[in-house]
Each structure stands twice: as structure tokens, then as C-alpha cells.
Design an enzyme around this catalytic site. Structure first.
Site, PDB file in Angstrom:
ATOM      1  N   GLY A 276      -9.894   5.254   4.475  1.00  0.00           N
ATOM      2  CA  GLY A 276      -9.400   6.634   4.541  1.00  0.00           C
ATOM      3  C   GLY A 276      -8.090   6.813   5.272  1.00  0.00           C
ATOM      4  N   PHE A 277      -7.828   5.978   6.258  1.00  0.00           N
ATOM      5  CA  PHE A 277      -6.621   6.209   7.058  1.00  0.00           C
ATOM      6  C   PHE A 277      -5.890   4.898   7.336  1.00  0.00           C
ATOM      7  CE2 PHE A 277      -9.397   9.748   7.837  1.00  0.00           C
ATOM      8  CZ  PHE A 277      -8.535  10.842   7.801  1.00  0.00           C
TER       9      PHE A 277
ATOM     10  N   GLY B   9      -3.216   2.682   9.745  1.00  0.00           N
ATOM     11  CA  GLY B   9      -2.940   2.599  11.176  1.00  0.00           C
ATOM     12  C   GLY B   9      -4.161   2.408  12.064  1.00  0.00           C
TER      13      GLY B   9
ATOM     14  N   ASP C 265      -4.048   4.036  -3.163  1.00  0.00           N
ATOM     15  CA  ASP C 265      -5.253   4.641  -2.592  1.00  0.00           C
ATOM     16  C   ASP C 265      -5.420   6.052  -3.144  1.00  0.00           C
ATOM     17  OD1 ASP C 265      -6.278   2.661  -0.688  1.00  0.00           O
ATOM     18  OD2 ASP C 265      -4.340   2.926   0.295  1.00  0.00           O
TER      19      ASP C 265
ATOM     20  N   HIS D 121      -7.480   1.705  -5.613  1.00  0.00           N
ATOM     21  CA  HIS D 121      -8.632   1.737  -4.708  1.00  0.00           C
ATOM     22  C   HIS D 121      -9.134   3.170  -4.677  1.00  0.00           C
ATOM     23  CE1 HIS D 121     -10.005   1.271  -0.202  1.00  0.00           C
ATOM     24  NE2 HIS D 121     -11.022   1.445  -1.027  1.00  0.00           N
TER      25      HIS D 121
ATOM     26  N   GLY E  62       0.034  -2.472   4.623  1.00  0.00           N
ATOM     27  CA  GLY E  62       0.343  -1.075   4.913  1.00  0.00           C
ATOM     28  C   GLY E  62       1.301  -0.973   6.071  1.00  0.00           C
TER      29      GLY E  62
ATOM     30  N   SER F 273       0.856  -1.182   0.000  1.00  0.00           N
ATOM     31  CA  SER F 273       0.000   0.000   0.000  1.00  0.00           C
ATOM     32  C   SER F 273       0.897   1.238   0.000  1.00  0.00           C
ATOM     33  CB  SER F 273      -0.889  -0.016   1.250  1.00  0.00           C
ATOM     34  OG  SER F 273      -1.681   1.153   1.265  1.00  0.00           O
TER      35      SER F 273
ATOM     36  N   ASP G 106      -8.322  -5.170   3.082  1.00  0.00           N
ATOM     37  CA  ASP G 106      -7.560  -3.921   3.214  1.00  0.00           C
ATOM     38  C   ASP G 106      -7.882  -3.273   4.558  1.00  0.00           C
ATOM     39  OD1 ASP G 106      -6.245  -1.525   2.809  1.00  0.00           O
ATOM     40  OD2 ASP G 106      -7.554  -0.810   1.203  1.00  0.00           O
ATOM     41  N   GLY G 107      -6.839  -3.091   5.370  1.00  0.00           N
ATOM     42  CA  GLY G 107      -7.002  -2.415   6.654  1.00  0.00           C
ATOM     43  C   GLY G 107      -6.495  -3.254   7.801  1.00  0.00           C
TER      44      GLY G 107
ATOM     45  N   SER H  27       0.861  -2.082   9.048  1.00  0.00           N
ATOM     46  CA  SER H  27       0.827  -3.230   9.970  1.00  0.00           C
ATOM     47  C   SER H  27       1.856  -4.299   9.625  1.00  0.00           C
ATOM     48  CB  SER H  27      -0.568  -3.861   9.968  1.00  0.00           C
ATOM     49  OG  SER H  27      -1.547  -2.881  10.124  1.00  0.00           O
TER      50      SER H  27
HETATM   51  C1  DX5 Z   1      -6.745   2.984   3.073  1.00  0.00           C
HETATM   52  C2  DX5 Z   1      -5.515   2.110   3.061  1.00  0.00           C
HETATM   53  C3  DX5 Z   1      -5.204   1.622   4.421  1.00  0.00           C
HETATM   54  C4  DX5 Z   1      -3.773   1.206   4.624  1.00  0.00           C
HETATM   55  C5  DX5 Z   1      -3.660  -0.132   5.207  1.00  0.00           C
HETATM   56  O1  DX5 Z   1      -7.864   2.354   2.644  1.00  0.00           O
HETATM   57  O2  DX5 Z   1      -5.520   1.097   2.086  1.00  0.00           O
HETATM   58  O3  DX5 Z   1      -6.099   0.658   4.767  1.00  0.00           O
HETATM   59  O4  DX5 Z   1      -2.980   1.266   3.510  1.00  0.00           O
HETATM   60  O5  DX5 Z   1      -2.584  -0.226   6.020  1.00  0.00           O
HETATM   61  P1  DX5 Z   1      -2.629  -0.385   7.619  1.00  0.00           P
HETATM   62  O6  DX5 Z   1      -4.057  -0.453   8.060  1.00  0.00           O
HETATM   63  O7  DX5 Z   1      -1.878  -1.639   7.882  1.00  0.00           O
HETATM   64  O8  DX5 Z   1      -1.949   0.815   8.137  1.00  0.00           O
HETATM   65 ZN    ZN Z   2      -6.923   0.804   0.042  1.00  0.00          ZN
END
Ligand code: DX5
Ligand code: ZN
Length: 221
Positions: free
Chosen positions: A141-142, A144, A34, A65, A196, A7, A174-175, A198
Site C-alpha cells: 500500500g505505501f 518508503g 501498483d 500489482h 521504488g 515502481s 516488493d517493498g 529505496s
Molecule cells: C507498493 C509498492 C511499494 C513501493 C516500493 O506495494 O510497490 O512497495 O513501490 O518502493 P519502496 O519500498 O522502495 O519505497
Molecule cells: Zn507493488
């Protein structure tokens, strides 16, 4: 099938070229891009120009996305920029059938993204147009955020429902896809994983080490 994607909104943009080199060496399976409009979600992220920038650096699939209102507007420019998969949010589009048809008309794989609260069955009448079902396991949207536990049940339900519909669509999650969620999501029926903060873009190791470690975890399942 287990496809791991980076991501890029979580990448270190000051060292993007170097990070892409490392991801290529580590054999990343796809890049997740994104794109946000500050309307559908309260944030901005990457862009069509960003895709043009990275396209010459890789031959791996570019998975877009779109977290924007009226995503239909961006299908043609994304096709021209080199997108390989475009996922639009079911909640953000009025004419879903027309939009998915348009994506496929460019020879691009069509995806539908679902917010955590949206039921998969609402896609019944367009299921033949869907290549990828993108299940958001956090609110979009975010980066973390924390995985919404009930999304495990949604992945299981969706995998069964797709089978019932005789659909070949693959499930992408995703997430907060990390060590505690990724293996379970795979067992439940997901095959594309958006990595991402994580699992990949964290400081505990290099990108190559982090991806290797993630692959080990998933192959152990
Ligand atoms: C936005 C992004 C996030 C992110 C995922 O929709 O796609 O979900 O990159 O990474 P994490 O949740 O692991 O920070
Ligand atoms: Zn995404």
C-alpha cells in the site's frame, strides 16, 4: 536471472515522460504498476488509464500489482490496456484458480502476491497456474516502509518450496528493495526486484546513475 523494475508509483509524475525516457536509456527491465482501490489497502495509486498512457512509450514488460478486492473484475480491461504480467493478492480473491486461468487466457503471465503474513503453501493446488510469486517484503500500500526482516526467511522457504513443487515460477520481491536487501534477496532465490524509493527514485543521483549503482550491487553477489 536478475530483472530490475521501476515502481512507477514512486516516479515524479510531473516529469513522467522524461523519467521514462531515462529509464529506457538505462535499460530498465520492466515497469511495475501498483493499482489500489482504497479498500484492500488504505491508499490509491496508479490506474488502467495510466498503463494506456505509458504503453506507447515502451516495449518493456508492464508488470501490474493489483492491490484491490475482487481483482477478477479488472483482468479484461488490464489485458486490453497492455499488461504483460498481472499479480493478484491471494488474500483478495475468492476464486483464485478461476482468476489465474482467466489471466492466462489472455496470454498474460499470472502472478500471485502474498502479504507478509500469508504462507506460500496455500498455493499448492494452483501452483501449475503461477508464473510469478510476488512476495511482499512490507505490508502493501505505501512506499518508503521498512523491510520486514523475517521476509528473508520467507524468500528462502518459497524458493525451496517452488523447487519441491517442480514449479518454474519466478520470485519477485516488493517493498524496501534497496542496497541492504536486494543482494541478499537475490542470493535467497528472488529474480525480479521492484525498485521504488529505496533504490531508484531518490535524490542521491539521476535515475540512470541509481539504476547503474543498483545493477553493480546485484552483480557483485
Ligand atoms: C507498493 C509498492 C511499494 C513501493 C516500493 O506495494 O510497490 O512497495 O513501490 O518502493 P519502496 O519500498 O522502495 O519505497
Ligand atoms: Zn507493488
Amino acid at each position: 536471472m536478475k530483472l530490475l523494475g521501476a515502481s512507477l508509483m514512486c516516479a515524479d509524475l510531473l516529469h513522467l515522460g522524461q523519467q521514462i525516457k531515462e529509464l529506457e536509456t538505462a535499460n530498465i527491465d520492466f515497469y511495475h504498476i501498483d493499482i489500489m482501490d482504497g479498500q484492500f489497502v488504505d491508499n490509491f495509486a496508479l490506474s488502467i488509464d495510466f498503463i494506456k498512457l505509458i504503453k506507447p512509450l515502451t516495449t518493456r514488460p508492464i508488470d501490474v500489482h493489483l492491490m484491490v478486492e475482487n481483482p477478477e473484475r479488472y483482468i479484461q480491461p488490464l489485458a486490453e490496456a497492455g499488461a504483460d504480467i498481472i499479480s493478484i493478492h491471494a488474500e483478495a480473491v475468492t476464486h483464485l484458480h478461476a482468476a489465474l486461468t482467466k489471466i492466462r487466457s489472455y496470454g498474460i503471465k499470472a502472478g500471485v502476491a502474498l502479504n507478509p503474513s500469508t504462507r506460500v503453501e496455500k498455493l499448492g493446488h494452483v501452483i501449475d497456474l503461477i508464473d510469478v510469486l510476488l512476495i511482499m517484503t512490507v505490508n502493501p500500500g505505501f512506499a518508503g516502509q521498512k523491510f520486514i526482516e523475517r521476509m528473508h526467511e520467507k524468500v528462502v522457504f518459497s524458493a525451496n518450496w517452488l523447487k519441491e513443487q517442480d514449479s518454474q515460477a519466478i520470485i519477485e520481491v516488493d517493498g524496501n528493495i534497496g542496497h541492504h536487501t536486494l543482494g541478499l534477496c537475490h542470493t535467497e532465490g528472488a529474480s525480479m526486484f521492484v525498485l521504488g524509493t529505496s533504490a531508484l527514485f531518490h535524490q542521491r543521483g539521476t535515475l540512470i546513475e541509481n539504476l547503474q549503482e543498483t545493477r553493480q550491487i546485484i552483480s557483485a553477489r
